[in-house]
Scaffold this motif. Structure first.
Motif, PDB file in Angstrom:
ATOM      1  N   ALA A  67       0.592  -0.791   0.086  1.00  0.00           N
ATOM      2  CA  ALA A  67      -0.189  -0.296  -0.038  1.00  0.00           C
ATOM      3  C   ALA A  67       0.809   1.590   0.060  1.00  0.00           C
ATOM      4  O   ALA A  67       2.164   1.359   0.613  1.00  0.00           O
ATOM      5  CB  ALA A  67      -0.558   0.163   1.004  1.00  0.00           C
ATOM      6  N   TYR A  68       0.557   1.769  -1.050  1.00  0.00           N
ATOM      7  CA  TYR A  68       1.034   3.565  -1.130  1.00  0.00           C
ATOM      8  C   TYR A  68       0.907   5.197  -0.744  1.00  0.00           C
ATOM      9  O   TYR A  68      -0.725   4.420  -1.201  1.00  0.00           O
ATOM     10  CB  TYR A  68       1.890   3.444  -2.525  1.00  0.00           C
ATOM     11  N   GLY A  69       0.674   5.195  -0.429  1.00  0.00           N
ATOM     12  CA  GLY A  69      -0.266   6.435   0.081  1.00  0.00           C
ATOM     13  C   GLY A  69       0.454   7.526   1.029  1.00  0.00           C
ATOM     14  O   GLY A  69       0.944   7.720   2.505  1.00  0.00           O
ATOM     15  N   GLN A  70      -0.237   8.473   1.495  1.00  0.00           N
ATOM     16  CA  GLN A  70       0.318   9.751   1.917  1.00  0.00           C
ATOM     17  C   GLN A  70      -0.454   9.625   3.693  1.00  0.00           C
ATOM     18  O   GLN A  70      -1.489   8.312   3.205  1.00  0.00           O
ATOM     19  CB  GLN A  70      -0.206  11.176   1.782  1.00  0.00           C
ATOM     20  N   THR A  71       0.576  10.264   4.173  1.00  0.00           N
ATOM     21  CA  THR A  71      -0.371   9.619   6.131  1.00  0.00           C
ATOM     22  C   THR A  71      -1.286  10.297   6.098  1.00  0.00           C
ATOM     23  O   THR A  71      -1.782  11.130   5.322  1.00  0.00           O
ATOM     24  CB  THR A  71       0.668  10.152   6.694  1.00  0.00           C
ATOM     25  N   GLY A  72      -2.133   8.872   6.693  1.00  0.00           N
ATOM     26  CA  GLY A  72      -4.094   9.361   7.570  1.00  0.00           C
ATOM     27  C   GLY A  72      -4.380   9.163   5.756  1.00  0.00           C
ATOM     28  O   GLY A  72      -5.865   8.997   6.179  1.00  0.00           O
ATOM     29  N   SER A  73      -4.251   7.875   4.601  1.00  0.00           N
ATOM     30  CA  SER A  73      -4.904   7.860   3.759  1.00  0.00           C
ATOM     31  C   SER A  73      -5.854   6.421   3.666  1.00  0.00           C
ATOM     32  O   SER A  73      -6.371   5.912   2.477  1.00  0.00           O
ATOM     33  CB  SER A  73      -3.994   7.579   2.012  1.00  0.00           C
ATOM     34  N   GLY A  74      -4.926   6.018   4.471  1.00  0.00           N
ATOM     35  CA  GLY A  74      -6.155   4.788   5.049  1.00  0.00           C
ATOM     36  C   GLY A  74      -4.894   3.267   4.796  1.00  0.00           C
ATOM     37  O   GLY A  74      -5.484   2.706   4.486  1.00  0.00           O
ATOM     38  N   LYS A  75      -3.920   3.792   4.426  1.00  0.00           N
ATOM     39  CA  LYS A  75      -2.718   2.018   4.140  1.00  0.00           C
ATOM     40  C   LYS A  75      -2.843   1.432   5.272  1.00  0.00           C
ATOM     41  O   LYS A  75      -3.607   0.081   4.983  1.00  0.00           O
ATOM     42  CB  LYS A  75      -0.877   2.931   3.883  1.00  0.00           C
ATOM     43  N   THR A  76      -2.944   1.603   6.962  1.00  0.00           N
ATOM     44  CA  THR A  76      -2.939   0.964   7.608  1.00  0.00           C
ATOM     45  C   THR A  76      -4.567  -0.284   7.878  1.00  0.00           C
ATOM     46  O   THR A  76      -4.494  -0.738   8.373  1.00  0.00           O
ATOM     47  CB  THR A  76      -2.575   1.031   8.858  1.00  0.00           C
ATOM     48  N   PHE A  77      -5.070   0.765   7.291  1.00  0.00           N
ATOM     49  CA  PHE A  77      -6.572   0.201   7.637  1.00  0.00           C
ATOM     50  C   PHE A  77      -6.841  -0.697   6.990  1.00  0.00           C
ATOM     51  O   PHE A  77      -7.422  -1.891   6.755  1.00  0.00           O
ATOM     52  CB  PHE A  77      -7.459   1.449   7.106  1.00  0.00           C
ATOM     53  N   THR A  78      -6.316  -0.438   5.564  1.00  0.00           N
ATOM     54  CA  THR A  78      -6.481  -1.665   4.219  1.00  0.00           C
ATOM     55  C   THR A  78      -5.281  -2.292   4.272  1.00  0.00           C
ATOM     56  O   THR A  78      -6.055  -3.501   4.448  1.00  0.00           O
ATOM     57  CB  THR A  78      -6.034  -0.769   2.654  1.00  0.00           C
ATOM     58  N   MET A  79      -4.514  -2.430   4.516  1.00  0.00           N
ATOM     59  CA  MET A  79      -3.627  -3.616   5.304  1.00  0.00           C
ATOM     60  C   MET A  79      -4.085  -4.518   6.411  1.00  0.00           C
ATOM     61  O   MET A  79      -3.918  -5.185   7.011  1.00  0.00           O
ATOM     62  CB  MET A  79      -2.156  -3.351   4.976  1.00  0.00           C
ATOM     63  N   THR A  80      -4.087  -3.618   7.497  1.00  0.00           N
ATOM     64  CA  THR A  80      -4.310  -4.302   8.888  1.00  0.00           C
ATOM     65  C   THR A  80      -5.660  -4.568   8.791  1.00  0.00           C
ATOM     66  O   THR A  80      -5.750  -5.675   9.716  1.00  0.00           O
ATOM     67  CB  THR A  80      -3.377  -4.481   9.541  1.00  0.00           C
ATOM     68  N   GLY A  81      -6.228  -3.437   9.235  1.00  0.00           N
ATOM     69  CA  GLY A  81      -7.831  -3.299   9.593  1.00  0.00           C
ATOM     70  C   GLY A  81      -7.681  -2.139  10.603  1.00  0.00           C
ATOM     71  O   GLY A  81      -6.534  -1.857  11.151  1.00  0.00           O
ATOM     72  N   PRO A  82      -8.971  -1.961  11.781  1.00  0.00           N
ATOM     73  CA  PRO A  82      -9.282  -0.691  11.832  1.00  0.00           C
ATOM     74  C   PRO A  82      -9.050  -1.450  13.685  1.00  0.00           C
ATOM     75  O   PRO A  82      -8.887  -3.006  13.897  1.00  0.00           O
ATOM     76  CB  PRO A  82     -10.019   0.181  12.007  1.00  0.00           C
ATOM     77  N   ASP A  83      -8.770  -1.141  14.610  1.00  0.00           N
ATOM     78  CA  ASP A  83      -8.649  -0.524  15.743  1.00  0.00           C
ATOM     79  C   ASP A  83      -9.837  -2.074  16.407  1.00  0.00           C
ATOM     80  O   ASP A  83      -9.677  -3.129  17.222  1.00  0.00           O
ATOM     81  CB  ASP A  83      -8.513  -0.586  16.966  1.00  0.00           C
ATOM     82  N   ALA A  84     -11.101  -1.279  16.516  1.00  0.00           N
ATOM     83  CA  ALA A  84     -12.176  -2.162  16.297  1.00  0.00           C
ATOM     84  C   ALA A  84     -12.272  -3.407  15.306  1.00  0.00           C
ATOM     85  O   ALA A  84     -12.654  -3.354  14.354  1.00  0.00           O
ATOM     86  CB  ALA A  84     -13.407  -1.819  15.953  1.00  0.00           C
ATOM     87  N   PHE A  85     -11.217  -4.678  15.262  1.00  0.00           N
ATOM     88  CA  PHE A  85     -10.735  -5.812  14.587  1.00  0.00           C
ATOM     89  C   PHE A  85     -12.270  -6.569  15.035  1.00  0.00           C
ATOM     90  O   PHE A  85     -12.271  -6.963  16.231  1.00  0.00           O
ATOM     91  CB  PHE A  85      -9.309  -6.514  14.950  1.00  0.00           C
ATOM     92  N   SER A  86     -12.313  -7.367  13.479  1.00  0.00           N
ATOM     93  CA  SER A  86     -13.399  -8.395  13.134  1.00  0.00           C
ATOM     94  C   SER A  86     -13.712  -9.056  12.289  1.00  0.00           C
ATOM     95  O   SER A  86     -12.460  -8.174  11.112  1.00  0.00           O
ATOM     96  CB  SER A  86     -14.892  -8.204  13.357  1.00  0.00           C
ATOM     97  N   GLU A  87     -13.755 -10.574  12.055  1.00  0.00           N
ATOM     98  CA  GLU A  87     -13.856 -11.215  10.563  1.00  0.00           C
ATOM     99  C   GLU A  87     -14.524 -10.022   9.497  1.00  0.00           C
ATOM    100  O   GLU A  87     -13.113 -10.053   8.313  1.00  0.00           O
ATOM    101  CB  GLU A  87     -14.770 -12.182  10.480  1.00  0.00           C
ATOM    102  N   GLU A  88     -15.045  -9.219   9.880  1.00  0.00           N
ATOM    103  CA  GLU A  88     -15.309  -8.161   8.716  1.00  0.00           C
ATOM    104  C   GLU A  88     -13.851  -6.889   8.219  1.00  0.00           C
ATOM    105  O   GLU A  88     -14.395  -6.573   7.218  1.00  0.00           O
ATOM    106  CB  GLU A  88     -16.463  -7.612   9.125  1.00  0.00           C
ATOM    107  N   THR A  89     -14.078  -6.446   9.703  1.00  0.00           N
ATOM    108  CA  THR A  89     -12.875  -5.412   9.113  1.00  0.00           C
ATOM    109  C   THR A  89     -11.588  -5.947   8.674  1.00  0.00           C
ATOM    110  O   THR A  89     -10.494  -4.835   8.873  1.00  0.00           O
ATOM    111  CB  THR A  89     -13.158  -4.514  10.595  1.00  0.00           C
TER     112      THR A  89
END
Ligand SMILES: Nc1ncnc2c1ncn2[C@@H]1O[C@H](COP(=O)(O)OP(=O)(O)OP(=O)(O)O)[C@@H](O)[C@H]1O
Length: 201
Positions: free
Chosen positions: A110-132
């Motif tokens: 994943a490539y993008g500026q800070t805050g663009s959603g790389k971690t969200f896309t590759m790992t997921g949000p803190d509220a981790f579930s099968e869906e997220t």
């Protein structure tokens, strides 16, 4: 037909299927670029400067004087809009995981500026579930599932390395003495000279 002939025929069909599957992946493009537009946060009131036009095109809008905005269109293999789910984003990547177990090298990043959603896309949000959960976890789940399906025919050993490149330093994230395991980063080739911790999973 005896059992040995049947088994040999079956192996040939499996091999042919594998070749055709990976040929399809190649024909779809050995380099694919996807764009994901993350939703605007609740506090942002301005209209978005990004417009998803269709499945493969998005526009970046630059406001100009007197309402004369300029629009520049960009084309990708696929564009995912702000409402795209994690599972939808994974759909096009998923077939490549099987290719890994067929002996192909695959790199997903994943490539993008800070805050663009790389971690969200590759790992997921803190509220981790099968869906997220993101691409990394989905890929590992698929790797282990295919490994199980092929058990008895092929034995795979899955190992992981994790590193961080930050401020021109490579840090081995799986090293027990992580703080001291830092190496200067001189470019791509230096990664081959560094012996990072390898963990069998
Ligand atoms: N598709 C999305 N849907 C909902 N929230 C998202 C989405 N993408 C990103 N976010 C949220 O936006 C914020 C920034 O995203 P994220 O941390 O993934 O960015 P990043 O590109 O990894 O940033 P950095 O380079 O600074 O680490 C986070 O709060 C994340 O949860």
């Amino acid at each position: 037909m005896n059992l040995a002939q049947a088994a040999s025929g079956y192996r040939k069909v499996v091999e042919e299927n594998r070749k055709l599957y990976n040929l399809v992946q190649d024909l779809k493009g050995s380099i694919r670029v996807y764009c994901r537009v993350r939703p605007a946060f609740g506090t942002v009131k301005k209209p978005s400067c990004v417009d998803c036009l269709d499945e493969g095109t998005m526009a970046v809008i630059t406001p100009g004087k007197g309402g004369k905005d300029t629009r520049k269109n960009f084309t990708f293999n696929r564009v995912f809009g702000p409402s795209a789910t994690q599972s939808l984003v994974y759909v096009d990547t998923q077939p490549l995981i099987r290719s890994v177990l067929d002996g192909y090298n695959v790199c997903i990043f994943a490539y993008g500026q800070t805050g663009s959603g790389k971690t969200f896309t590759m790992t997921g949000p803190d509220a981790f579930s099968e869906e997220t959960m993101g691409v990394n976890y989905r890929s590992l789940n698929d790797l282990f599932e295919i490994q199980q399906q092929r058990r008895g025919m092929i034995n795979y050993e899955v190992c992981v390395q994790m590193l961080e490149i930050y401020n021109e330093m490579v840090r081995d994230l799986l090293s027990a003495d992580g703080a001291s395991k830092k190496y200067p980063f001189y470019g791509y080739s230096c990664l081959f000279d560094i012996h990072l911790s390898l963990s069998v999973v």
